[in-house]
Design a protein around this motif. Structure first.
Motif, PDB file in Angstrom:
ATOM      1  N   TYR A 148     -25.371  41.207  17.033  1.00 37.17           N
ATOM      2  CA  TYR A 148     -24.128  40.541  17.374  1.00 37.17           C
ATOM      3  C   TYR A 148     -23.004  41.576  17.440  1.00 37.17           C
ATOM      4  O   TYR A 148     -23.024  42.555  16.697  1.00 37.17           O
ATOM      5  CB  TYR A 148     -23.772  39.486  16.316  1.00 37.17           C
ATOM      6  N   LYS A 194     -20.439  37.405  18.044  1.00 32.33           N
ATOM      7  CA  LYS A 194     -21.140  36.708  19.112  1.00 32.33           C
ATOM      8  C   LYS A 194     -22.412  37.464  19.471  1.00 32.33           C
ATOM      9  O   LYS A 194     -22.431  38.700  19.445  1.00 32.33           O
ATOM     10  CB  LYS A 194     -20.236  36.593  20.348  1.00 32.33           C
ATOM     11  N   ALA A 195     -23.457  36.737  19.811  1.00 30.41           N
ATOM     12  CA  ALA A 195     -24.727  37.368  20.182  1.00 30.41           C
ATOM     13  C   ALA A 195     -24.540  38.219  21.441  1.00 30.41           C
ATOM     14  O   ALA A 195     -23.787  37.843  22.347  1.00 30.41           O
ATOM     15  CB  ALA A 195     -25.787  36.306  20.413  1.00 30.41           C
TER      16      ALA A 195
END
Length: 396
Positions: free
Chosen positions: A113, A123-124
């Motif tokens: 991430y 966030k991925a």
């Protein structure tokens, strides 16, 4: 048993690649790909400084091509995700840093991430994310150009120096990666006047500013790796005194002024052979091969600038020659130019907390490799420096 994941961090001042288009780039890329192939990392961070070179306004079209060539090369095909940030909008003078950062994620790496600094959440990472330009809209990057007030009022030009930060979590292990370019020594003459030099003081202001930004209360502090062109120089005054302890000095003034233009050191015997000549952009030492003997080990005692920061960062043991200033002549890949005193400008530094997340290997193994790329190949005036290690992870 603790698990770990192989990581490769590389810093490269690439100005020479763009100032000598086509001549150096092919071999530079080959050495980079060879290093990737040899160590088989699962995560790669490549931090570049001086993208576009001195004539960046003319070379900026090639900058994008250079980064895209790496991103979509056959050699990097197993890295199915990437994040690229290239500060190439030189028209925004107060913001331009000429920094470029590339991050490659291997297809076998599942949990990764990156941090969105605007919404303050991880966030991925998916796909290939390419950010080119001023980077103001890149939410997963923090970038700053250093303020003019880092310079004393003695005629220094405000140059394109600054830093970039990205933040990551890999298998539940969080850390920051910081791309850095600090101020250079403008004049060898000035650098010789005091110990430490006025330039090291300029660099310290910028370095401490970055440290403060990494540890302020905007975000939760994490272990960090700072790697870039720190422009750390040897203690020039002390070094010259040691090299020329038995020589006689002649000082040449500029015109009718009292300003030193040249410092010439010659042997005191009847031959009066030249030992060292220093000018603003000349450092001509007659025995420069000494800087390559035993990887310059004898000169590490003059590498004092890093000691200023022992309270906040550490470094692996240096066992490679100075990283700068190498000849840009293809036939002389190990020769230093007679422009500056050789120094370890390019480094990988890490916070003390980051030391605890490095896998040191089993007993009798080093586990960490800290070295230069292309030691016997022309890579430009800077040899890229890399650190390869196992990152301790918190499960899969």
């Amino acid at each position: 048993m603790a698990s770990y994941l192989n990581v490769l961090l590389v810093t490269a001042n690439v100005g020479s690649l763009f100032d000598n288009l086509g001549e150096i780039e092919r071999d530079w890329l080959r050495e980079f790909y060879k290093t990737v192939h040899r160590h088989q990392p699962r995560f790669i961070a490549l931090h570049c400084q001086e993208v576009g070179g001195k004539d960046y306004e003319l070379n900026m079209d090639h900058v994008e091509m250079f980064f895209r060539n790496i991103l979509f090369s056959e050699e990097m095909k197993d890295f199915d995700r990437a994040c690229v940030y290239v500060d190439k909008d030189f028209k925004i003078k107060n913001n331009f840093t000429a920094l470029g950062s590339m991050y490659f994620i291997h297809k076998s790496l599942k949990q990764i991430y990156h941090y969105d600094f605007k919404v303050k959440e991880f966030k991925a990472v998916s796909g290939r994310n390419i950010h080119l330009g001023s980077l103001d809209s890149a939410a997963t990057l923090e970038k700053e150009r250093f303020s003019k007030n880092f310079w004393p009022d003695v005629g220094f030009n405000w140059s394109r120096k600054g830093y970039m930060r990205t933040r990551w979590i890999i298998h539940n292990r969080g850390f920051d990666l910081v791309n850095v370019h600090l101020f250079h020594d403008v004049s060898n003459i000035v650098a010789c006047r005091t110990s430490p030099s006025v330039y090291s003081g300029n660099r310290e202001k910028a370095f401490r500013y970055i440290i403060n930004r990494l540890s302020d209360n905007r975000y939760t502090p994490l272990p960090f790796f700072m790697f870039g062109d720190f422009n750390f120089r040897l203690d020039t005054r002390s070094l010259v005194q040691a090299l020329c302890s038995s020589a006689e000095i002649k000082t040449v003034k500029k015109g009718t002024s009292n300003e030193e233009e040249k410092m010439i050191y010659k042997e005191k015997d009847s031959d009066h052979k030249l030992v060292l000549r220093i000018e603003k952009k000349v450092f001509e030492y007659q025995h420069q091969a000494a800087f390559r003997e035993e990887n310059g080990k004898a000169f590490l005692k003059y590498d004092k600038e890093i000691d200023r920061y022992n309270d906040v960062v550490g470094e692996e043991e240096i066992q490679f020659p100075p990283s700068y200033p190498y000849s840009e002549d293809y036939s002389q890949p190990t020769q230093f130019m007679n422009t500056r005193c050789p120094a370890w400008c390019d480094r990988v530094l890490l916070s003390h907390s980051a030391r605890h997340i490095i896998h040191r290997g089993e007993e009798g193994e080093s586990g960490v490799i800290y070295d230069t790329l292309g030691s016997n190949v022309c890579m430009g005036d800077h040899k890229p420096v890399f650190m390869f290690f196992g990152l301790k992870t918190n499960g899969h």
